[in-house]
Design a protein around this motif. Structure first.
Motif, PDB file in Angstrom:
ATOM      1  N   ALA A  88     -50.227-119.383  -8.136  1.00  0.00           N
ATOM      2  CA  ALA A  88     -48.962-119.552  -8.509  1.00  0.00           C
ATOM      3  C   ALA A  88     -48.609-120.897  -9.020  1.00  0.00           C
ATOM      4  O   ALA A  88     -47.624-121.062  -9.914  1.00  0.00           O
ATOM      5  CB  ALA A  88     -48.152-118.788  -7.544  1.00  0.00           C
ATOM      6  N   LEU A  89     -49.159-121.776  -8.188  1.00  0.00           N
ATOM      7  CA  LEU A  89     -48.685-123.325  -8.348  1.00  0.00           C
ATOM      8  C   LEU A  89     -49.437-123.685  -9.748  1.00  0.00           C
ATOM      9  O   LEU A  89     -48.846-124.491 -10.547  1.00  0.00           O
ATOM     10  CB  LEU A  89     -49.321-124.182  -7.158  1.00  0.00           C
ATOM     11  N   VAL A  90     -50.523-123.288  -9.859  1.00  0.00           N
ATOM     12  CA  VAL A  90     -51.587-123.546 -10.978  1.00  0.00           C
ATOM     13  C   VAL A  90     -50.922-122.968 -12.371  1.00  0.00           C
ATOM     14  O   VAL A  90     -50.907-123.486 -13.419  1.00  0.00           O
ATOM     15  CB  VAL A  90     -53.031-123.006 -10.828  1.00  0.00           C
ATOM     16  N   HIS A  91     -50.334-121.927 -12.227  1.00  0.00           N
ATOM     17  CA  HIS A  91     -49.898-121.179 -13.240  1.00  0.00           C
ATOM     18  C   HIS A  91     -48.395-121.441 -13.558  1.00  0.00           C
ATOM     19  O   HIS A  91     -47.793-120.784 -14.563  1.00  0.00           O
ATOM     20  CB  HIS A  91     -49.901-119.688 -13.272  1.00  0.00           C
ATOM     21  N   THR A  92     -47.728-122.182 -12.581  1.00  0.00           N
ATOM     22  CA  THR A  92     -46.404-122.788 -12.971  1.00  0.00           C
ATOM     23  C   THR A  92     -46.308-123.525 -14.283  1.00  0.00           C
ATOM     24  O   THR A  92     -47.050-124.250 -14.560  1.00  0.00           O
ATOM     25  CB  THR A  92     -45.798-123.614 -11.836  1.00  0.00           C
ATOM     26  N   VAL A 146     -62.290-122.716   2.262  1.00  0.00           N
ATOM     27  CA  VAL A 146     -62.107-123.257   1.238  1.00  0.00           C
ATOM     28  C   VAL A 146     -61.249-122.483   0.262  1.00  0.00           C
ATOM     29  O   VAL A 146     -61.674-121.270  -0.008  1.00  0.00           O
ATOM     30  CB  VAL A 146     -63.359-123.861   0.573  1.00  0.00           C
ATOM     31  N   VAL A 147     -60.206-123.109  -0.225  1.00  0.00           N
ATOM     32  CA  VAL A 147     -59.372-122.062  -1.172  1.00  0.00           C
ATOM     33  C   VAL A 147     -58.991-122.824  -2.454  1.00  0.00           C
ATOM     34  O   VAL A 147     -58.726-124.045  -2.498  1.00  0.00           O
ATOM     35  CB  VAL A 147     -57.975-121.858  -0.417  1.00  0.00           C
ATOM     36  N   THR A 148     -59.421-122.268  -3.594  1.00  0.00           N
ATOM     37  CA  THR A 148     -59.492-122.805  -4.882  1.00  0.00           C
ATOM     38  C   THR A 148     -58.439-121.954  -5.797  1.00  0.00           C
ATOM     39  O   THR A 148     -58.180-120.871  -5.476  1.00  0.00           O
ATOM     40  CB  THR A 148     -60.839-123.057  -5.294  1.00  0.00           C
ATOM     41  N   ALA A 149     -58.126-122.583  -6.931  1.00  0.00           N
ATOM     42  CA  ALA A 149     -57.144-121.995  -7.876  1.00  0.00           C
ATOM     43  C   ALA A 149     -57.702-122.792  -9.216  1.00  0.00           C
ATOM     44  O   ALA A 149     -57.857-123.861  -9.454  1.00  0.00           O
ATOM     45  CB  ALA A 149     -55.933-121.857  -7.749  1.00  0.00           C
ATOM     46  N   GLY A 150     -57.544-122.055 -10.277  1.00  0.00           N
ATOM     47  CA  GLY A 150     -57.693-122.788 -11.558  1.00  0.00           C
ATOM     48  C   GLY A 150     -59.122-123.140 -11.839  1.00  0.00           C
ATOM     49  O   GLY A 150     -60.072-122.464 -11.194  1.00  0.00           O
ATOM     50  N   VAL A 151     -59.174-124.354 -12.586  1.00  0.00           N
ATOM     51  CA  VAL A 151     -60.454-124.723 -13.107  1.00  0.00           C
ATOM     52  C   VAL A 151     -60.712-126.126 -12.621  1.00  0.00           C
ATOM     53  O   VAL A 151     -59.680-126.993 -12.614  1.00  0.00           O
ATOM     54  CB  VAL A 151     -60.924-124.494 -14.394  1.00  0.00           C
ATOM     55  N   ALA A 152     -61.937-126.857 -12.718  1.00  0.00           N
ATOM     56  CA  ALA A 152     -62.207-128.241 -12.502  1.00  0.00           C
ATOM     57  C   ALA A 152     -62.256-128.657 -13.837  1.00  0.00           C
ATOM     58  O   ALA A 152     -62.319-129.983 -13.825  1.00  0.00           O
ATOM     59  CB  ALA A 152     -63.564-128.413 -11.693  1.00  0.00           C
ATOM     60  N   ASP A 153     -62.680-127.848 -14.921  1.00  0.00           N
ATOM     61  CA  ASP A 153     -62.757-128.601 -16.141  1.00  0.00           C
ATOM     62  C   ASP A 153     -62.406-127.369 -17.182  1.00  0.00           C
ATOM     63  O   ASP A 153     -62.937-126.409 -17.420  1.00  0.00           O
ATOM     64  CB  ASP A 153     -64.168-128.853 -16.346  1.00  0.00           C
ATOM     65  N   LEU A 154     -61.355-127.827 -18.029  1.00  0.00           N
ATOM     66  CA  LEU A 154     -60.652-127.028 -18.839  1.00  0.00           C
ATOM     67  C   LEU A 154     -61.539-126.504 -20.080  1.00  0.00           C
ATOM     68  O   LEU A 154     -61.869-125.366 -20.668  1.00  0.00           O
ATOM     69  CB  LEU A 154     -59.411-127.551 -19.629  1.00  0.00           C
ATOM     70  N   THR A 174     -41.326-137.816 -12.291  1.00  0.00           N
ATOM     71  CA  THR A 174     -41.609-137.018 -13.431  1.00  0.00           C
ATOM     72  C   THR A 174     -41.459-135.462 -13.556  1.00  0.00           C
ATOM     73  O   THR A 174     -40.958-134.903 -14.408  1.00  0.00           O
ATOM     74  CB  THR A 174     -43.086-137.175 -13.856  1.00  0.00           C
ATOM     75  N   ASN A 175     -41.412-135.189 -12.429  1.00  0.00           N
ATOM     76  CA  ASN A 175     -41.286-133.484 -12.232  1.00  0.00           C
ATOM     77  C   ASN A 175     -40.768-132.928 -10.787  1.00  0.00           C
ATOM     78  O   ASN A 175     -41.613-132.549  -9.965  1.00  0.00           O
ATOM     79  CB  ASN A 175     -42.554-132.523 -12.750  1.00  0.00           C
ATOM     80  N   PRO A 176     -39.477-133.410 -10.494  1.00  0.00           N
ATOM     81  CA  PRO A 176     -39.234-133.311  -8.851  1.00  0.00           C
ATOM     82  C   PRO A 176     -39.157-131.877  -8.743  1.00  0.00           C
ATOM     83  O   PRO A 176     -39.360-131.507  -7.465  1.00  0.00           O
ATOM     84  CB  PRO A 176     -37.586-133.865  -8.939  1.00  0.00           C
ATOM     85  N   GLN A 177     -39.031-130.793  -9.577  1.00  0.00           N
ATOM     86  CA  GLN A 177     -38.942-129.534  -9.210  1.00  0.00           C
ATOM     87  C   GLN A 177     -40.591-129.096  -8.939  1.00  0.00           C
ATOM     88  O   GLN A 177     -40.574-128.446  -7.884  1.00  0.00           O
ATOM     89  CB  GLN A 177     -38.410-128.582 -10.277  1.00  0.00           C
ATOM     90  N   LEU A 178     -41.428-129.572  -9.540  1.00  0.00           N
ATOM     91  CA  LEU A 178     -42.810-129.113  -9.201  1.00  0.00           C
ATOM     92  C   LEU A 178     -43.278-129.920  -8.015  1.00  0.00           C
ATOM     93  O   LEU A 178     -44.052-129.084  -7.282  1.00  0.00           O
ATOM     94  CB  LEU A 178     -43.778-129.577 -10.270  1.00  0.00           C
ATOM     95  N   LEU A 179     -42.648-131.019  -7.798  1.00  0.00           N
ATOM     96  CA  LEU A 179     -43.296-131.655  -6.532  1.00  0.00           C
ATOM     97  C   LEU A 179     -42.674-130.908  -5.407  1.00  0.00           C
ATOM     98  O   LEU A 179     -43.011-130.590  -4.145  1.00  0.00           O
ATOM     99  CB  LEU A 179     -42.595-133.152  -6.439  1.00  0.00           C
ATOM    100  N   GLN A 180     -41.118-130.849  -5.599  1.00  0.00           N
ATOM    101  CA  GLN A 180     -40.768-129.849  -4.335  1.00  0.00           C
ATOM    102  C   GLN A 180     -41.485-128.493  -4.212  1.00  0.00           C
ATOM    103  O   GLN A 180     -41.704-128.016  -2.979  1.00  0.00           O
ATOM    104  CB  GLN A 180     -39.250-129.219  -4.784  1.00  0.00           C
ATOM    105  N   ARG A 181     -42.000-127.752  -5.019  1.00  0.00           N
ATOM    106  CA  ARG A 181     -42.823-126.583  -4.908  1.00  0.00           C
ATOM    107  C   ARG A 181     -44.177-126.831  -4.470  1.00  0.00           C
ATOM    108  O   ARG A 181     -44.640-126.296  -3.349  1.00  0.00           O
ATOM    109  CB  ARG A 181     -43.037-125.865  -6.249  1.00  0.00           C
ATOM    110  N   LEU A 182     -44.704-128.001  -4.667  1.00  0.00           N
ATOM    111  CA  LEU A 182     -46.111-128.373  -4.384  1.00  0.00           C
ATOM    112  C   LEU A 182     -45.852-129.012  -2.726  1.00  0.00           C
ATOM    113  O   LEU A 182     -46.743-128.372  -1.983  1.00  0.00           O
ATOM    114  CB  LEU A 182     -46.377-129.931  -4.952  1.00  0.00           C
TER     115      LEU A 182
END
Length: 394
Positions: free
Chosen positions: A50-54, A73-81, A369-377
């Protein structure tokens, strides 16, 4: 930087990254290991996805939870687009200001060996630096109460790195950018996070040993903690394989900034490259007291309430010596955060070092730069801490 991008966009992105470059590193409560189980791996993975897809979220994330001999180990998204490759535990990454904990590890190891004292001053150990700074102590550098002006905020420094992000700085002269400036306040009178502090820490370590800082890292940190894939380079190239870090300038697509900056621009304050596996080994040993004795540990854990790392870590933050206390709703962990172009990091462990969390995402997330995203992180990080401590956190 890809040559196909318009020059104006490249310069605009570089300027935005420079503005945030390397900003931001007693008896605490110990979490019970017999508590109710925390979130399951599927729940954690769902949160990370969910964080990656925000909107504006990082393209990739990897978290490592180590509980004694058991690793999750928990991963999401990609290491290289570009390739879609998934993040791996041995991918290299810029650890940003978590490097300040490494400089703390070097300095406190030397304190433990009586080569340095926490009350040693800049005037005694680094007399070439401005006389106005002479009364600043090693302790004040390590807990960011020195008052040193931040060299990475200096207009001349920013001009150089904006014009040539790959510029190789002489780390021993980074503080020259602010040598004509007075202290921001009387040493020890207040907290102010500054990248200059850990440059001075590394210079002190070199001065008392006659040994380059990079060699001190190898001898005092990498070797005893068995770090095999950690280094402090001078240039901008990343060891392969690596987690690619990205920056966003909508409506343009994410831009790979993994190799945008020379590591010499942040050196002991933020230049180290490591992997999730190595960072896990480091934070367990550093927090757990593997590098210095209990007397030094007690000095390190004299907390300044409300003093946050950069960016702030989960829960309520307090500052020690190159270490922060994160008091979450599930218990206490100790560690350090960091952010730089393309990366945001958290490395933390229980006070005994037996349980640890490293949490890495592939974009720079800051309050400015993005306080809402930092709060979610931070909220997701706190849930991972609850999982680490075996508590539901409700």
């Amino acid at each position: 930087m890809p040559s196909s991008q318009p020059r104006t966009r490249r310069l605009r992105l570089r300027a935005a990254c420079v503005a945030a470059l390397c900003l931001a590193a007693l008896t605490p409560a110990t979490a019970s290991t017999a508590a109710t189980p925390g979130p399951r791996d599927t729940d954690l993975r769902r949160q990370l996805e969910a964080l990656v897809h925000t909107p504006g979220g990082p393209p990739g994330a990897i978290a490592v939870l180590q509980q004694d001999g058991h690793r999750r180990v928990v991963t999401a998204g990609v290491a290289d687009l570009a390739t879609g490759r998934k993040p791996q535990i041995n991918d290299h990454m810029r650890i940003a200001s978590v490097a300040k904990a490494f400089s703390g590890a070097v300095a406190l190891s030397l304190v433990d060996r009586h080569a340095l004292r926490l009350d040693d001053t800049i005037g005694r150990r680094l007399p070439r630096l401005p006389r106005a700074w002479y009364q600043v102590t090693l302790r004040q550098l390590l807990n960011h109460t020195s008052g040193l002006p931040d060299y990475s905020d200096d207009p001349e420094f920013r001009q150089i790195i904006t014009a040539d992000p790959h510029h190789i700085f002489d780390p021993h002269h980074l503080l020259d950018f602010v040598a004509d400036e007075p202290l921001l306040f009387r040493p020890g009178s207040r907290y102010h996070y500054s990248n200059s502090d850990n440059i001075a820490v590394a210079l002190m370590a070199e001065a008392v040993t006659g040994t380059p800082y990079e060699q001190l890292l190898r001898e005092l940190v990498y070797r005893p903690l068995h770090l095999r894939d950690t280094s402090l380079p001078q240039g901008y190239r990343m060891p392969r394989p690596y987690l690619h870090g990205y920056a966003f300038a909508p409506p343009a697509p994410p831009e790979d900034v993994s190799e945008l900056f020379s590591a010499s621009a942040s050196w002991a304050s933020g230049g180290i490259v490591s992997t999730p596996a190595d960072l896990t080994r480091f934070i367990r040993g550093y927090v757990g007291g593997a590098l210095f004795g209990p007397d030094v540990v007690r000095q390190q854990r004299r907390w300044i309430p409300g003093a946050a790392s950069e960016p702030a870590g989960p829960g309520r933050n307090s500052a020690g010596l190159a270490l922060f206390r994160y008091e979450t709703r599930c218990g206490v962990v100790l560690g350090h955060t960091g952010n730089t172009a393309g990366y945001t990091q958290l490395a933390a462990a229980t006070p005994d070092g037996r349980r640890s969390l490293t949490f890495s995402v592939t974009s720079q997330i800051t309050d400015s730069t993005n306080p809402q995203l930092l709060q979610r992180l931070r909220a997701v990080q706190e849930d991972f801490v609850c999982a680490l401590l075996g508590r539901p956190g409700h």
